[in-house]
Write a protein that holds these residues in place. Structure first.
Motif, PDB file in Angstrom:
ATOM      1  N   ALA A   1       0.828  -1.210   0.000  1.00  0.00           N
ATOM      2  CA  ALA A   1       0.000   0.000   0.000  1.00  0.00           C
ATOM      3  C   ALA A   1       0.857   1.253   0.000  1.00  0.00           C
ATOM      4  CB  ALA A   1      -0.925  -0.009   1.216  1.00  0.00           C
ATOM      5  N   LEU A   2       1.934   1.245   0.766  1.00  0.00           N
ATOM      6  CA  LEU A   2       2.813   2.413   0.813  1.00  0.00           C
ATOM      7  C   LEU A   2       3.499   2.644  -0.527  1.00  0.00           C
ATOM      8  CD1 LEU A   2       4.076   4.611   2.619  1.00  0.00           C
ATOM      9  CD2 LEU A   2       5.877   2.983   3.210  1.00  0.00           C
ATOM     10  N   ALA A   3       3.786   1.582  -1.245  1.00  0.00           N
ATOM     11  CA  ALA A   3       4.474   1.708  -2.529  1.00  0.00           C
ATOM     12  C   ALA A   3       3.530   2.101  -3.662  1.00  0.00           C
ATOM     13  CB  ALA A   3       5.181   0.397  -2.872  1.00  0.00           C
ATOM     14  N   SER A   4       2.242   1.805  -3.533  1.00  0.00           N
ATOM     15  CA  SER A   4       1.326   2.004  -4.657  1.00  0.00           C
ATOM     16  C   SER A   4       0.309   3.121  -4.445  1.00  0.00           C
ATOM     17  CB  SER A   4       0.580   0.699  -4.960  1.00  0.00           C
ATOM     18  OG  SER A   4      -0.144   0.261  -3.816  1.00  0.00           O
ATOM     19  N   LEU A   5      -0.045   3.428  -3.216  1.00  0.00           N
ATOM     20  CA  LEU A   5      -1.085   4.421  -2.952  1.00  0.00           C
ATOM     21  C   LEU A   5      -0.476   5.799  -2.697  1.00  0.00           C
ATOM     22  CD1 LEU A   5      -3.472   2.461  -0.537  1.00  0.00           C
ATOM     23  CD2 LEU A   5      -3.784   2.880  -2.981  1.00  0.00           C
ATOM     24  N   PRO A   6      -1.254   6.884  -2.876  1.00  0.00           N
ATOM     25  CA  PRO A   6      -0.792   8.214  -2.434  1.00  0.00           C
ATOM     26  C   PRO A   6      -0.546   8.213  -0.925  1.00  0.00           C
ATOM     27  CG  PRO A   6      -2.692   8.401  -3.884  1.00  0.00           C
ATOM     28  CD  PRO A   6      -2.553   6.949  -3.576  1.00  0.00           C
ATOM     29  N   LEU A   7       0.339   9.102  -0.496  1.00  0.00           N
ATOM     30  CA  LEU A   7       0.740   9.096   0.904  1.00  0.00           C
ATOM     31  C   LEU A   7      -0.431   9.346   1.844  1.00  0.00           C
ATOM     32  CD1 LEU A   7       4.170  10.989   0.811  1.00  0.00           C
ATOM     33  CD2 LEU A   7       3.736   8.531   0.962  1.00  0.00           C
ATOM     34  N   GLU A   8      -1.368  10.203   1.443  1.00  0.00           N
ATOM     35  CA  GLU A   8      -2.500  10.499   2.309  1.00  0.00           C
ATOM     36  C   GLU A   8      -3.351   9.250   2.536  1.00  0.00           C
ATOM     37  OE1 GLU A   8      -6.167  13.750   2.683  1.00  0.00           O
ATOM     38  OE2 GLU A   8      -4.849  13.733   0.933  1.00  0.00           O
ATOM     39  N   ARG A   9      -3.588   8.498   1.468  1.00  0.00           N
ATOM     40  CA  ARG A   9      -4.377   7.279   1.604  1.00  0.00           C
ATOM     41  C   ARG A   9      -3.592   6.201   2.354  1.00  0.00           C
ATOM     42  NH1 ARG A   9      -7.680   6.353  -4.110  1.00  0.00           N
ATOM     43  NH2 ARG A   9      -8.847   8.324  -4.054  1.00  0.00           N
TER      44      ARG A   9
END
Length: 289
Positions: free
Chosen positions: A186-194
């Motif tokens: 998730a950290l590698a693929s999603l925007p930081l806020e999400r």
């Protein structure tokens, strides 16, 4: 090249501008001495006991005035977390001395470890993203739990002789590994806020798991009418810590902090009620530990 001559009048004026009159120096020195002298004490005299007590009372009053409700709650959060994290330590030491964990379940200790690391991750992530130093309280109060929880889990794994408990521990560790891998993706693929919101949800989920881990032994307690499997000191400390963290979540206006601790309070109250409803003797508690 010739240096241009400076008129004597200009030199005298500049010296007069930077010169400090002697009277002004004396007044400044007297003011400094008066400021350093406690009120009610004449310069050159020894301060009386009454004046010293008055100065001490003033200092204490100023210190107490600087304390706010939020600061007190944050201090209680750190203290209560340390109390919860340290409470299993005597039991773990007995595991090592006897090389056996008895009929204990590893769920609370895995939750201490994973919950500690997860809340540290969420606190650091939230502080970097929002620049709100209040989130650092999550790191300060959970770092020790992450270290001790890891030690508890490793000790349980090395000394577990009960087949069913060892199987459950393996399931807990597999679940933790899956959650960690999910967060990395998730950290590698999603925007930081999400990704931050997802980390907060998982942290809250860990809080719910920690609350539910105390209820693992409740069916056995009700069936045998013996509360020996419930770790009394851990449950009481966890109840107090959850109440304080509910206040901290209210101050931070963060339901992800407050929600799981409400569940933890309810689970702790159920366990404490069962300890009083089905008391176990001191000999049985010592044998179980």
């Amino acid at each position: 090249a010739a240096v241009p001559a400076v008129p004597v009048e200009a030199t005298a004026q500049s010296q007069a501008a930077f010169a400090v009159p002697e009277a002004t120096q004396q007044v400044g020195t007297t003011a400094a001495v008066a400021a350093a002298t406690p009120s009610g004490v004449v310069a050159g005299e020894v301060a009386s006991p009454d004046s010293r007590n008055s100065a001490y009372s003033t200092s204490v009053s100023a210190l107490l005035a600087g304390l706010t409700f939020a600061a007190v709650v944050k201090s209680l959060c750190m203290a209560s977390n340390i109390l919860v994290q340290v409470s299993p330590f005597p039991q773990v030491q007995r595991w090592e001395s006897r090389c056996c964990t008895g009929e204990a379940d590893g769920a609370p200790y895995v939750c201490i470890a994973f919950g500690g690391w997860q809340w540290c991750y969420y606190g650091i992530f939230a502080y970097i993203w929002t620049q709100r130093s209040g989130f650092l309280i999550l790191v300060h109060s959970n770092f020790l739990g992450a270290i001790l929880g890891t030690y508890y889990t490793i000790t349980f794994y090395r000394n577990c002789r009960h087949t069913e408990a060892a199987t459950k521990l393996q399931r807990y560790l597999n679940g933790v590994s899956a959650v960690v891998l999910f967060e990395v993706c998730a950290l590698a693929s999603l925007p930081l806020e999400r990704a931050l919101f997802l980390a907060g949800l998982i942290s809250s989920f860990c809080g719910f798991l920690g609350a539910m881990s105390m209820l693992v032994s409740v069916p056995t307690v009700i069936q045998t009418k013996n509360s020996r499997p419930i770790p009394g000191p851990f449950v009481v400390a966890n109840c107090f810590s959850a109440i304080v963290w509910c206040l901290c979540g209210w101050i931070l206006a963060d339901p992800l902090v407050m929600g799981p601790n409400v569940a933890s309070v309810m689970a702790s109250v159920i366990c404490i009620y069962l300890k009083f409803l089905f008391p176990s003797s001191a000999d049985e508690d010592e044998q179980e530990i």
